[in-house]
Design a protein around this motif. Structure first.
Motif, mmCIF file in Angstrom:
data_model
loop_
_atom_site.group_PDB
_atom_site.id
_atom_site.type_symbol
_atom_site.label_atom_id
_atom_site.label_comp_id
_atom_site.label_asym_id
_atom_site.label_seq_id
_atom_site.Cartn_x
_atom_site.Cartn_y
_atom_site.Cartn_z
ATOM 1 N N PRO A 1 -8.213 5.741 -61.973
ATOM 2 C CA PRO A 1 -8.037 4.381 -62.508
ATOM 3 C C PRO A 1 -8.110 3.293 -61.434
ATOM 4 O O PRO A 1 -8.834 2.301 -61.612
ATOM 5 C CB PRO A 1 -6.647 4.421 -63.153
ATOM 6 N N ALA A 2 -7.396 3.477 -60.321
ATOM 7 C CA ALA A 2 -7.367 2.425 -59.294
ATOM 8 C C ALA A 2 -8.731 2.278 -58.630
ATOM 9 O O ALA A 2 -9.178 1.167 -58.311
ATOM 10 C CB ALA A 2 -6.294 2.740 -58.247
ATOM 11 N N GLU A 3 -9.390 3.405 -58.449
ATOM 12 C CA GLU A 3 -10.716 3.418 -57.825
ATOM 13 C C GLU A 3 -11.724 2.655 -58.696
ATOM 14 O O GLU A 3 -12.476 1.792 -58.208
ATOM 15 C CB GLU A 3 -11.122 4.883 -57.669
ATOM 16 N N LEU A 4 -11.701 2.928 -59.997
ATOM 17 C CA LEU A 4 -12.625 2.258 -60.896
ATOM 18 C C LEU A 4 -12.274 0.772 -61.033
ATOM 19 O O LEU A 4 -13.160 -0.095 -60.999
ATOM 20 C CB LEU A 4 -12.624 2.931 -62.270
ATOM 21 N N ALA A 5 -10.979 0.483 -61.147
ATOM 22 C CA ALA A 5 -10.563 -0.929 -61.260
ATOM 23 C C ALA A 5 -11.009 -1.711 -60.029
ATOM 24 O O ALA A 5 -11.502 -2.844 -60.135
ATOM 25 C CB ALA A 5 -9.049 -1.022 -61.449
ATOM 26 N N GLY A 6 -10.860 -1.096 -58.850
ATOM 27 C CA GLY A 6 -11.286 -1.758 -57.611
ATOM 28 C C GLY A 6 -12.788 -1.979 -57.575
ATOM 29 O O GLY A 6 -13.273 -3.050 -57.190
ATOM 30 N N VAL B 1 -4.287 6.607 -67.043
ATOM 31 C CA VAL B 1 -4.635 7.972 -67.442
ATOM 32 C C VAL B 1 -3.589 8.420 -68.471
ATOM 33 O O VAL B 1 -2.412 8.081 -68.340
ATOM 34 C CB VAL B 1 -4.659 8.896 -66.207
ATOM 35 N N THR B 2 -4.023 9.133 -69.497
ATOM 36 C CA THR B 2 -3.096 9.604 -70.528
ATOM 37 C C THR B 2 -2.089 10.600 -69.946
ATOM 38 O O THR B 2 -2.327 11.184 -68.883
ATOM 39 C CB THR B 2 -3.865 10.262 -71.687
ATOM 40 N N ALA B 3 -0.993 10.794 -70.667
ATOM 41 C CA ALA B 3 0.157 11.558 -70.158
ATOM 42 C C ALA B 3 -0.225 12.936 -69.615
ATOM 43 O O ALA B 3 0.318 13.384 -68.606
ATOM 44 C CB ALA B 3 1.212 11.694 -71.250
ATOM 45 N N ASN B 4 -1.146 13.605 -70.276
ATOM 46 C CA ASN B 4 -1.534 14.941 -69.818
ATOM 47 C C ASN B 4 -2.776 14.924 -68.931
ATOM 48 O O ASN B 4 -3.369 15.970 -68.658
ATOM 49 C CB ASN B 4 -1.737 15.864 -71.024
ATOM 50 N N GLY B 5 -3.167 13.718 -68.519
ATOM 51 C CA GLY B 5 -4.233 13.583 -67.530
ATOM 52 C C GLY B 5 -5.639 13.758 -68.054
ATOM 53 O O GLY B 5 -6.600 13.745 -67.284
ATOM 54 N N LEU B 6 -5.783 13.917 -69.387
ATOM 55 C CA LEU B 6 -7.100 14.278 -69.900
ATOM 56 C C LEU B 6 -8.073 13.102 -69.992
ATOM 57 O O LEU B 6 -9.280 13.293 -69.876
ATOM 58 C CB LEU B 6 -6.946 14.934 -71.279
ATOM 59 N N PHE B 7 -7.537 11.903 -70.218
ATOM 60 C CA PHE B 7 -8.434 10.767 -70.461
ATOM 61 C C PHE B 7 -8.049 9.553 -69.611
ATOM 62 O O PHE B 7 -6.888 9.338 -69.278
ATOM 63 C CB PHE B 7 -8.405 10.380 -71.935
ATOM 64 N N LEU B 8 -9.086 8.771 -69.333
ATOM 65 C CA LEU B 8 -8.950 7.482 -68.655
ATOM 66 C C LEU B 8 -9.181 6.420 -69.724
ATOM 67 O O LEU B 8 -10.068 6.563 -70.557
ATOM 68 C CB LEU B 8 -10.045 7.402 -67.591
ATOM 69 N N HIS B 9 -8.392 5.357 -69.708
ATOM 70 C CA HIS B 9 -8.554 4.337 -70.744
ATOM 71 C C HIS B 9 -8.002 2.998 -70.282
ATOM 72 O O HIS B 9 -7.156 2.949 -69.394
ATOM 73 C CB HIS B 9 -7.843 4.758 -72.022
ATOM 74 N N GLY B 10 -8.488 1.956 -70.911
ATOM 75 C CA GLY B 10 -7.961 0.637 -70.612
ATOM 76 C C GLY B 10 -9.008 -0.437 -70.831
ATOM 77 O O GLY B 10 -10.155 -0.153 -71.172
#
Lengths: 219, 219
Positions: free
Chosen positions: B187-192, B205-214
Motif C-alpha cells: 500500500p505505501a509503495e503504491l501510494a508513494g 490491505v484486508t485483515a487476512n492480507g489477501l487484497f489491496l484496496h482504497g
C-alpha cells in the motif's frame, strides 16, 4: 409418473441437481436470463437491498442454511457467522458451494438437526415447499433453533398466480423439462400464516418488487 | 515469439479472453481454486471487507470501470451509481458482465474517454499493468476524471516476489499456458508511486492480507 407430491418433490430435486452448473446464470442474469438494461438495473438494486437487509438483521453465531445450493448466500453468511452448516438435497449444488461452510447432503424433510442454531436461513426455498409439507417444514425450523434463535428468509417477490396453483414446469438450457413446486407469497399473507405456526416474522418486498425478505423468531 | 511488452500484453489479453468462462471459479473458490475451510473463510472475510470498504467510499454519479471483466464488481457498482461504463479488452468477458452497464470493448491503452467520470474504478487490473505502461495508465485515469472525480481500486495483496519480476505463467483448466504481467504492490509503495504522478490515494490491505484496496483523487 403419478402426480403424488412425493414424486413431484423428487422431480424438483432432480431439477436442481441437473441445474447446478447453470444455476448462477439466473442470479447473475447471464445467457438466456439476461434482460434489458433497465430491467437488469432493477434486479441489481433489489439484490443490493437484500444484502443490506441481511446485514441489518445481523446474522451471528451458529448458522444453519437450508437448501444452501451453490452458495450465493452461504458466502455472505460465512464472514458474519461463527460457523455455517449448509444443507442441501443435492451434492451437485453443494459441490459448487464454499468449503468454508460445513456441507451436508440431506433431504430437509427427512433430516434432524444435530444441534441447535442461532439462525436458520433459507433463500429461494420456501416457495418450493408445497402446502402438504409447509407445517412440517416450520416444525423443523423450530426444532433447529436454540433459545433466542432467529429465522431469516429470502424468496421471489409476489406474482399474480392462480389460487391454489403451486406447480410449474421448468426447462434447462438443454431443453430438459421438470415439474417443480413454486408458490409466490405476499409478505402479510406469509407472516399471517407462520404466525399461526408460532413464528413472528417481519417481511417486506424489495423496492422493485422482485424479492421477498425478512426475519424474526418463534413467539 | 519475441519478449516485447506488446506481445506480452497481447498474450495477457488472450489469456483473459480464454479464461472468461472459468474466471469466476477463482473468485468463488470453485474446482481447482477450492482451498481448505479456514483458508476459504479468510477469503470470504476479506471479500466482505472489500465490499464494506467500497460502500464506505460511496461510489456515485457516472462511473467508469476499467478492465471490468465478468462483472464481479460491476454488479456492485450499478446499484450505487447513476450509470456505469464497463470497459474491457475482451468481448468474451464483457458478454458475462451485466447488461445494466454500458459495455465497451476496447484496449485501455488505446482508448480515449468519451466523457468525464465521477469515479474511475478498477479491480485486479493495476497488477497487470507493466512498468512500461504504468504512467500512461495513470494519465488515462486523470484524463477520464471530471473535476472532483475520484479513483477506487482493488487488487491482490502484497506477496514476496523478486524485485523487478513482473511476469507470471498462468495455466487454464485445459492446460493451455499464457504469459501475463503480475505486479504485487504494497500500500505505501503504491501510494508513494502514484503520489509522484499527482494522485493522493489512501490504500490498505484486508485483515487476512489477501487484497489491496482504497481510493482517493488527483491532487
Amino acid at each position: 409418473m403419478s402426480d403424488g407430491t412425493g414424486d413431484l418433490l423428487a422431480e424438483q430435486q432432480r431439477y436442481y441437481a441437473a441445474r447446478a452448473p447453470e444455476y448462477d446464470d439466473w442470479w447473475l442474469r447471464r445467457g438466456r436470463y439476461a434482460g434489458e438494461p433497465e430491467e437488469e438495473r432493477r434486479w441489481l438494486c433489489d439484490v443490493a437491498e437484500l444484502e443490506e437487509s441481511l446485514r441489518r438483521f445481523g446474522p451471528r453465531g451458529d448458522v444453519l442454511e437450508l437448501a444452501a445450493g451453490t452458495g450465493l448466500w452461504t458466502r455472505r453468511l460465512v464472514p458474519l457467522a461463527e460457523r455455517v452448516l449448509a444443507l442441501d438435497a443435492n451434492e451437485e449444488t453443494l459441490a459448487l458451494n464454499t468449503p468454508a461452510a460445513e456441507r451436508v447432503v440431506a433431504d430437509v424433510f427427512a433430516w434432524r438437526p444435530p444441534r441447535r442454531f442461532d439462525l436458520v436461513f433459507f433463500s429461494f426455498w420456501l416457495s418450493h415447499v408445497p402446502e402438504s409439507h409447509f407445517e412440517r417444514f416450520w416444525r423443523l425450523v423450530r426444532e433447529a433453533l436454540a433459545p433466542g434463535g432467529r429465522v431469516f428468509l429470502i424468496d421471489s417477490g409476489p406474482r399474480d398466480t392462480e389460487p391454489g396453483d403451486e406447480r410449474q414446469v421448468r426447462q434447462l438450457a438443454d431443453g430438459r423439462q421438470f415439474r417443480i413446486v413454486k408458490r409466490f407469497w405476499r409478505p402479510a399473507e406469509l407472516a399471517g400464516r407462520v404466525r399461526s405456526l408460532g413464528f413472528e416474522l417481519e417481511l417486506a418486498v424489495t423496492a422493485n418488487g422482485l424479492f421477498l425478505h425478512g426475519g424474526g423468531a418463534p413467539r
